[in-house]
Enzyme design. Structure first.
Site, mmCIF file in Angstrom:
data_model
loop_
_atom_site.group_PDB
_atom_site.id
_atom_site.type_symbol
_atom_site.label_atom_id
_atom_site.label_comp_id
_atom_site.label_asym_id
_atom_site.label_seq_id
_atom_site.Cartn_x
_atom_site.Cartn_y
_atom_site.Cartn_z
ATOM 1 C CB ALA A 66 -0.851 -0.050 1.460
ATOM 2 N N GLY A 111 0.925 -5.113 0.918
ATOM 3 C CA GLY A 111 -0.256 -5.435 0.220
ATOM 4 C C GLY A 111 -0.056 -6.108 -1.147
ATOM 5 C CD GLU A 114 -1.426 -7.880 3.274
ATOM 6 O OE1 GLU A 114 -1.125 -6.886 2.651
ATOM 7 O OE2 GLU A 114 -1.888 -8.138 4.202
ATOM 8 C CD GLU A 134 2.465 -5.627 5.854
ATOM 9 O OE1 GLU A 134 3.292 -6.349 5.988
ATOM 10 O OE2 GLU A 134 1.541 -5.564 4.744
HETATM 11 N N1 CO8 Z 1 4.458 3.385 -0.972
HETATM 12 C C1 CO8 Z 1 4.889 4.529 -1.520
HETATM 13 N N2 CO8 Z 1 5.931 4.662 -2.047
HETATM 14 C C2 CO8 Z 1 6.559 3.704 -2.348
HETATM 15 C C3 CO8 Z 1 6.224 2.289 -1.786
HETATM 16 C C4 CO8 Z 1 5.255 2.156 -1.231
HETATM 17 N N3 CO8 Z 1 4.752 1.059 -0.515
HETATM 18 N N4 CO8 Z 1 7.815 1.394 -2.211
HETATM 19 C C5 CO8 Z 1 8.304 2.153 -2.979
HETATM 20 N N5 CO8 Z 1 8.092 3.540 -3.103
HETATM 21 C C6 CO8 Z 1 8.487 4.484 -3.903
HETATM 22 C C7 CO8 Z 1 9.689 5.185 -3.220
HETATM 23 O O1 CO8 Z 1 9.388 6.163 -2.034
HETATM 24 C C8 CO8 Z 1 10.505 5.716 -4.315
HETATM 25 O O2 CO8 Z 1 10.091 6.865 -4.619
HETATM 26 P P1 CO8 Z 1 10.903 8.362 -5.024
HETATM 27 O O3 CO8 Z 1 11.763 7.951 -6.169
HETATM 28 O O4 CO8 Z 1 9.810 9.400 -5.078
HETATM 29 O O5 CO8 Z 1 11.731 8.326 -3.768
HETATM 30 C C9 CO8 Z 1 10.443 4.826 -5.402
HETATM 31 O O6 CO8 Z 1 9.125 4.151 -4.929
HETATM 32 C C10 CO8 Z 1 11.416 3.643 -5.816
HETATM 33 O O7 CO8 Z 1 11.732 3.432 -4.301
HETATM 34 P P2 CO8 Z 1 13.169 3.132 -3.798
HETATM 35 O O8 CO8 Z 1 14.021 4.455 -4.217
HETATM 36 O O9 CO8 Z 1 12.862 2.890 -2.187
HETATM 37 O O10 CO8 Z 1 13.665 1.843 -4.476
HETATM 38 P P3 CO8 Z 1 14.702 0.582 -3.946
HETATM 39 O O11 CO8 Z 1 14.927 -0.361 -5.156
HETATM 40 O O12 CO8 Z 1 15.627 1.210 -3.425
HETATM 41 O O13 CO8 Z 1 13.627 -0.343 -3.054
HETATM 42 C C11 CO8 Z 1 11.844 -1.379 -2.202
HETATM 43 C C12 CO8 Z 1 12.718 -0.769 -3.371
HETATM 44 C C13 CO8 Z 1 12.520 -2.518 -1.496
HETATM 45 C C14 CO8 Z 1 10.306 -1.826 -2.916
HETATM 46 C C15 CO8 Z 1 11.569 -0.046 -1.234
HETATM 47 O O14 CO8 Z 1 10.935 0.888 -2.022
HETATM 48 C C16 CO8 Z 1 10.716 -0.498 -0.069
HETATM 49 O O15 CO8 Z 1 11.008 -0.930 0.784
HETATM 50 N N6 CO8 Z 1 9.251 -0.016 -0.163
HETATM 51 C C17 CO8 Z 1 8.288 -0.182 0.869
HETATM 52 C C18 CO8 Z 1 7.968 -1.726 0.807
HETATM 53 C C19 CO8 Z 1 6.963 -1.784 2.114
HETATM 54 O O16 CO8 Z 1 7.126 -1.369 3.415
HETATM 55 N N7 CO8 Z 1 5.562 -2.071 1.646
HETATM 56 C C20 CO8 Z 1 4.427 -2.241 2.587
HETATM 57 C C21 CO8 Z 1 3.591 -1.142 2.819
HETATM 58 S S1 CO8 Z 1 2.638 -1.549 3.969
HETATM 59 C C22 CO8 Z 1 1.136 -2.366 3.407
HETATM 60 O O17 CO8 Z 1 1.465 -2.774 2.198
HETATM 61 C C23 CO8 Z 1 0.006 -2.558 4.171
HETATM 62 C C24 CO8 Z 1 -1.070 -3.182 3.502
HETATM 63 C C25 CO8 Z 1 -2.336 -2.845 4.201
HETATM 64 C C26 CO8 Z 1 -2.704 -1.441 4.385
HETATM 65 C C27 CO8 Z 1 -3.848 -1.407 5.189
HETATM 66 C C28 CO8 Z 1 -4.645 0.043 4.723
HETATM 67 C C29 CO8 Z 1 -4.343 1.332 5.461
#
Ligand code: CO8
Length: 260
Positions: A66, A111, A114, A134
Site C-alpha cells: 500500500a 499489500g 497479499e 509492515e
Molecule cells: N509506498 C509508497 N511509495 C513507495 C512504496 C510504497 N509502498 N514503495 C516504494 N515507493 C517509492 C519510493 O518512495 C521511491 O519514490 P521516490 O523515487 O519518489 O523517492 C520509489 O518508489 C522507488 O523506491 P526506492 O527508491 O525505495 O527503490 P529501491 O529499489 O531502493 O527499494 C523497495 C525498493 C525495497 C521496494 C523499497 O522501496 C521499499 O522497501 N518499499 C516499501 C515496501 C513496504 O514497506 N511495503 C509495505 C507497505 S505497508 C502495506 O502494504 C500494508 C497493507 C495494508 C494496508 C492497510 C490499509 C491502511
C-alpha cells in the site's frame, strides 16, 4: 471508470490487469484499489473472460505494498475503511469462479504480497522478492496477510516472515510453497499466458467447480470438504461438457466444450 493506475486488456478469453504506477513501485493508493475493484467486477461479470492474470508494470515491482505516503496521515477509521475495501476486492478474486494468476515480476511486499496471495496461482520471476514488511512501519498486514500467508506456508514460516519483516527471494518462495514456479524475467508473461490459455480451453463449468471445491473446501474439515466435493462432482454430471468430454475420449477425438 477511466483507468489511470491500471492497464487492462482481454485477449482470447484471458484478461491481463497490470498495476501501472512504476514511479512508486506500483504501490496501491485508494484510487488504484478503486480501479482494481472496478476491473475485478468486470472480469467476474464478463462471460468472455475465462482466466485473469494480475501483474505489475516494469521489471522492478509487482506491487511494493500500500502507498506509504498515503497511509502516513490516516486515522484508525480511515485505515479500517481502506483495509475493508481491499479485503472485499481480494475476497471477490478468491471467491470468483474464474482462476486468477499472479505474474510476480519483482517486489511483492505488504499489500502486494497479499494481492498475489489472493490469486489462485503465483508465478514469479527469478528477481522477485516477497515479504510482509509492515512490522518495520509499526503496523501489521492489513490486506489479509495474517490469514492467507499461514494458510499457504504454515504458521511458523508465516510468523517468521511477518515478525521479522524480512524479504525472501523467489527460490525460497518456491521452496516454501508460496509460488508455483520461478521463471526468467523475460519469460514471465509468455509462461503465464501459456498457463492461462491451457486453463481457458477447458470447459468452464468444470474449471469453476474445481476452484469452488478447493477454495471453499480448504475452509472445511476433511469430512465436510469431501461431502462438499460429492455434491459438486454430482453437479458436473448435469453438464453437456461432461457428455462431450466422455464421448470425445471414447471416440478418440479432442473434446469441444461448450461451457454448459
Ligand atoms: N509506498 C509508497 N511509495 C513507495 C512504496 C510504497 N509502498 N514503495 C516504494 N515507493 C517509492 C519510493 O518512495 C521511491 O519514490 P521516490 O523515487 O519518489 O523517492 C520509489 O518508489 C522507488 O523506491 P526506492 O527508491 O525505495 O527503490 P529501491 O529499489 O531502493 O527499494 C523497495 C525498493 C525495497 C521496494 C523499497 O522501496 C521499499 O522497501 N518499499 C516499501 C515496501 C513496504 O514497506 N511495503 C509495505 C507497505 S505497508 C502495506 O502494504 C500494508 C497493507 C495494508 C494496508 C492497510 C490499509 C491502511
Amino acid at each position: 471508470m477511466s483507468l489511470e493506475n491500471l492497464l487492462f486488456e482481454i485477449v482470447e478469453g484471458v484478461a491481463t490487469v497490470t498495476v501501472n504506477r512504476p514511479k512508486a513501485m506500483n504501490a496501491l493508493t485508494l484510487e488504484t484499489l478503486a480501479e482494481l475493484g472496478d476491473v475485478v467486477g468486470k472480469i467476474v461479470n464478463n462471460p468472455e473472460i475465462r482466466v485473469a492474470i494480475l501483474t505489475g508494470s516494469g521489471t522492478k515491482a509487482f506491487v511494493a505494498g500500500a502507498d506509504i505516503a498515503m497511509m502516513r496521515e490516516m486515522t484508525p477509521m480511515q485505515a479500517r475503511e481502506m483495509s475493508l475495501r481491499a479485503h472485499r476486492i481480494f475476497a471477490e478474486i478468491e471467491q470468483s469462479a474464474k482462476p486468477f494468476i499472479a505474474a510476480v515480476n519483482g517486489y511483492a511486499l505488504g499489500g502486494g504480497c497479499e494481492l498475489a496471495m489472493a490469486c489462485d496461482i503465483r508465478i514469479a520471476t527469478e528477481n522477485a522478492k516477497f515479504g510482509q514488511p509492515e512490522i518495520n512501519l509499526g503496523i501489521l498486514p492489513g490486506f489479509g496477510g495474517t490469514q492467507r500467508l499461514p494458510r499457504l506456508v504454515g504458521k511458523g514460516r508465516a510468523l517468521e516472515l511477518i515478525l521479522t519483516g524480512e524479504m525472501i527471494d523467489a527460490s525460497e518462495a518456491f521452496r516454501i510453497g508460496l509460488v508455483n514456479r520461478v521463471v526468467a524475467p523475460g519469460e514471465l508473461l509468455a509462461e503465464t499466458g501459456q498457463l492461462a490459455r491451457k486453463i481457458a480451453v477447458k470447459g468452464q463449468p468444470a474449471v469453476q467447480l474445481c476452484k469452488q471445491a478447493i477454495v471453499n473446501g480448504l475452509e472445511m474439515d476433511i469430512a465436510r470438504g469431501c461431502a462438499y466435493e460429492v455434491e459438486l462432482f454430482a453437479n458436473s454430471f448435469s453438464t453437456a461438457d461432461q457428455q462431450e468430454g466422455m464421448a470425445a475420449f471414447l471416440e478418440k477425438r479432442l473434446a469441444v466444450f461448450r461451457d454448459c
